[in-house]
Scaffold this active site. Structure first.
Site, mmCIF file in Angstrom:
data_model
loop_
_atom_site.group_PDB
_atom_site.id
_atom_site.type_symbol
_atom_site.label_atom_id
_atom_site.label_comp_id
_atom_site.label_asym_id
_atom_site.label_seq_id
_atom_site.Cartn_x
_atom_site.Cartn_y
_atom_site.Cartn_z
ATOM 1 N N CYS A 118 -4.891 -47.622 -4.222
ATOM 2 C CA CYS A 118 -4.517 -47.277 -2.849
ATOM 3 C C CYS A 118 -4.869 -45.824 -2.540
ATOM 4 C CB CYS A 118 -3.019 -47.486 -2.623
ATOM 5 S SG CYS A 118 -2.448 -49.172 -2.896
ATOM 6 N N ASP B 291 -10.126 -9.195 -22.607
ATOM 7 C CA ASP B 291 -10.386 -7.812 -22.243
ATOM 8 C C ASP B 291 -9.322 -6.945 -22.910
ATOM 9 O OD1 ASP B 291 -11.559 -5.641 -20.666
ATOM 10 O OD2 ASP B 291 -9.659 -5.689 -19.586
ATOM 11 N N CYS C 94 -0.422 -48.738 -5.787
ATOM 12 C CA CYS C 94 -1.082 -48.488 -7.068
ATOM 13 C C CYS C 94 -2.185 -47.455 -6.872
ATOM 14 C CB CYS C 94 -1.648 -49.771 -7.660
ATOM 15 S SG CYS C 94 -2.966 -50.521 -6.680
ATOM 16 N N ASP D 204 -12.488 -7.776 -14.073
ATOM 17 C CA ASP D 204 -13.148 -8.803 -14.879
ATOM 18 C C ASP D 204 -13.510 -10.039 -14.057
ATOM 19 O OD1 ASP D 204 -12.775 -7.377 -17.415
ATOM 20 O OD2 ASP D 204 -10.659 -7.765 -17.084
ATOM 21 N N ASP E 294 -7.762 -8.727 -16.078
ATOM 22 C CA ASP E 294 -6.793 -8.307 -15.062
ATOM 23 C C ASP E 294 -7.020 -8.978 -13.711
ATOM 24 O OD1 ASP E 294 -8.962 -7.038 -13.955
ATOM 25 O OD2 ASP E 294 -8.318 -5.021 -14.484
#
Length: 749
Positions: A22, A435, A19, A638, A634
């Site tokens: 764990c 952009d 579960c 940026d 790009d």
């Protein structure tokens, strides 16, 4: 996977994890090993990856010390590793099915007997003997079919913790122990309470094993995206040496090797074309259906398919350094990662099991003190049912199953999501900053208009302009030179070249002064451009950049250059706006061009003449106003704004820089990829929420019913067998719901 002390990433198949609680224990244990830098466990796959300077045996021991098993995935290739994991899953599935048949083989007949023949009460010596034999058979079945539950519970107990195995072991063990008490010391119990529950213990173990088997089967489908990506890798490459072509294993290709690919073959490694022309199908990498033309000096990417001509290319990236290998690694990492909503579920699971055990005790005491006779029988039934129905395995599966499928679905569409946190945050974006150049537009300026004045001839004037601009590195200059070369104009060498900041350039050619730039340049040199001003304004309003050319003192031409808007940008922007996302366009271009582009694509909010730092400040300003901000650019120019944004989207061709720097990389150069990424993100998070709500509601609603709150009003008390079946079904429901994402089509949303 390496076993030495080098700093590597190692992968292990985890055994015994039942579960979500764990996961936290295993990750904590491994993080506690000296030299470990990062640990990521994928509960849905039952695998863990560990980065660090540690021997594998040390890591295995750390896992075993807390009661779990770990087996190294030794395969060097991704495909072999997947095959190894598939073999382990198949073997595990067979064991679970065998356990299920063994347990239900005993439990079903006992249950049918109790329903249609007897009531499983023990009142005579003969019945005690028969049921004692059945009790011993049940114990053997419990050990044979459910040993993993009991050993897991014992290991958790030794480590002062509890998990799903604890609940199952306590529930089935309580039912069996009470039944044996009925047989061994019946006088300790009132006659009406002498009822055995052997069928409950056997049925619960059988049903839970069946649920786990279904889960193993279903979760295998969540790896299909990775399997498809790995399937793109070529097995061999045709290397050309000394004029001879030879097929070798792709792992043996070295940097600088010349590789030949014929029509219909896969590109084996990344490279640069040195001979030939062809069209390449890159759809499985970029999601773009149209083949891409390739010529000399163009890049080719491993995994894409050569459609038409024969190509010879030089290998530039091989082995683990190819774009495809980076993509596979990123997808695997992202599938292992957890969004914050998933980590919340893990934390809750850690507290959930102890709370359930307390609630089970409270329910038992309530029945003993306030229940009808036989109160002890009702108490045993209530305790067992609460423990079984509360098993949180569905809770642990809720997030990782959806993340695996969602990340894989995105990869199929050419969208690389770096981690689960980016996946979740992308679904909350309220403002998206775009952009302009290379994102909304193609990023490749081209000459759109050449208007002649004063009876000049284009065939004579354009070679002069190209010769003047050939000395400039400005993108607009490159567009003009490219235009001249396409028209086969002769480009000559100029002298006395001078770039005048903010205005243009000047030079001398054949004894004449050449001028090319904006109106301010013409004014500086007293050139009369009045006849062209209106035309220039018209071009600017049409998202074009007008430039004036003069030879000597004579104004000769007006040349307009534009960065064309991508053919699908307008439709993609409308998709984003339909999602309720506010769009902002940023550009370093002038106001007139920015206004024209924004108007054409339907964006009202735009800012012109911005520098990289201005973009960062704009992101910060929007964030301070409470917006969840996405930034799309790009991935290189940026980069500061991409890093500052809540989610950065790098759009382009998936270069190494973009893949490593962005939260999300869009492999194709289309804003539809951005809209698809947001659609996949929203669908995945919705799916996770559905799973979590289903699991939580199931547990929260199931526990009170199991405890017997409906009994005083409606006489309803859940049978432990029903609880076992419901628990198994809850896990299967979560897995099935997550796999629904495989049929999701982002372009329809």
């Amino acid at each position: 996977m390496s076993r030495n002390n080098s700093n590597v990433s190692q992968s292990f198949i985890i055994e015994g994890a039942s579960c979500a609680s764990c996961v936290g224990k295993i990750e904590k244990a491994l993080n506690g090993v000296s030299g470990v830098e990062q640990v990521e466990m994928n509960f849905a796959q039952r695998t863990v990856s560990v980065d660090g300077n540690v021997k594998s045996q040390t890591l295995i021991k750390a896992v075993e010390d807390i009661g779990y098993g770990a087996k190294p995935m030794n395969s060097e290739s991704e495909q072999d590793a997947l095959d190894e994991k598939a073999e382990a899953d198949t073997a595990h599935y067979k064991v679970l099915m065998r356990n299920m048949y063994m347990a239900l083989g005993l439990g079903v007949p006992l249950m049918l007997y109790g329903l249609f023949i007897g009531d499983m009460s023990v009142n005579t010596p003969e019945q005690r003997i028969v049921w004692s034999i059945i009790g011993l058979v049940t114990l053997a079945v419990m050990i044979g079919s459910g040993k993993h539950f009991y050993t897991g519970a014992w290991q958790s107990f030794k480590n002062h913790s509890a998990n799903m195995d604890t609940l199952i072991a306590l529930g089935t063990g309580t039912a069996w122990a009470y039944s044996m008490l009925v047989l061994i010391a019946p006088d300790m119990l009132p006659e009406v309470a002498r009822h055995v529950y052997f069928e409950a213990s056997a049925m619960i173990i059988g049903l839970i094993n069946l649920g786990l088997a279904f889960e193993v089967k279903a979760r295998g489908r969540t790896s299909e995206a990775i399997k498809r990506l790995i399937g793109l890798q070529a097995k061999t490459a045709r290397v050309v040496k000394d004029g001879q072509e030879q097929d070798i294993d792709v792992e043996l290709v070295q940097l600088g090797n010349h590789v030949r690919v014929r029509p219909g073959e896969k590109i084996p490694v990344d490279g640069k074309v040195i001979d030939g022309k062809s069209s390449i199908d890159e759809s499985m990498l970029t999601g773009e259906p149209m083949p891409v033309s390739k010529d000399i000096d163009d890049k080719v990417v491993a995994g894409s398919i050569n459609k038409t001509g024969s190509l010879l290319f030089e290998a530039t990236h091989v082995g683990k350094d190819t774009t495809l290998s980076h993509i596979i690694n990123m997808v695997k990492r992202a599938q292992n990662s957890k969004p914050s909503i998933g980590r919340l579920a893990d934390v809750i699971s850690g507290y959930f099991v102890p709370i359930v055990m307390i609630l089970a005790v409270i329910a038992g005491l309530a029945w003993l003190n306030f229940g009808p006779q036989p109160s002890i029988a009702y108490a045993i039934a209530a305790v067992t049912t609460v423990l079984i129905i509360a098993c949180p395995c569905a809770l642990g599966l809720a997030t990782p199953m959806s993340v695996m499928v969602g990340i894989g679905k995105a990869a199929e569409a050419g969208i690389l999501i770096r981690n689960g946190e980016a996946l979740q945050t992308a679904s909350k974006i309220t403002t998206m900053i775009l952009d302009k150049t290379g994102t909304i537009t193609q990023g490749q300026p081209e000459v759109t208009d050449v208007v002649m004045f004063n009876q000049q001839n284009q065939q004579q004037i354009m070679p002069l302009i190209a010769s003047l601009e050939n000395g400039s590195e400005h993108p607009l200059a490159e567009a003009i030179v490219a235009y001249a070369k396409e028209q086969s104009y002769q480009i000559e060498q100029v002298s006395d070249f001078d770039a005048i900041t903010g205005k243009g350039v000047t030079a001398m050619l054949n004894g004449e002064r050449l001028l090319f730039g904006n109106q301010a340049l013409m004014t500086q040199f007293d050139i009369d451009v009045a006849p062209a001003v209106d035309k220039a304004q018209t071009l600017a309003s049409d998202a074009k950049t007008p430039m004036y050319f003069a030879k000597g003192n004579t104004f000769c031409a007006l040349v307009a250059v534009a960065d064309p808007i991508k053919s699908d940008s307008i439709d993609a922007i409308k998709r984003l706006q339909d999602k309720g996302i506010h769009l902002v366009m940023l550009t370093g271009d002038n106001e007139a061009t920015a206004k024209a582009v924004a108007k054409r694509v339907g964006i009202d909010d735009y800012i012109a003449q911005v520098m990289p730092q201005d973009k960062v400040n704009e992101v910060i300003k929007r964030q301070e106003n409470g917006e969840v901000v996405g930034m799309t650019g790009d991935g290189i120019n940026d980069a500061p704004a991409l890093a500052q944004a809540d989610v950065g989207f790098a759009i382009g061709t998936g270069t190494d820089v973009a893949i490593e720097s962005a939260d999300v990389t869009l492999m194709r150069g289309s804003l539809h990829g951005l809209a698809d990424a947001l659609a996949v993100s929203q669908a995945t998070i919705t799916n996770i929420k559905q799973n979590l709500v289903g699991a939580f509601v199931y547990n929260i609603a199931g526990i009170p019913i199991a405890a017997g709150v409906l009994f005083p009003f409606f006489g309803i008390l859940l049978n432990p067998i029903v609880a076992g079946a419901a628990m198994a079904m809850s896990s299967l429901t979560v897995v099935s719901n997550a796999n629904r994402l495989r049929f999701f089509k982002p372009q329809d949303h």
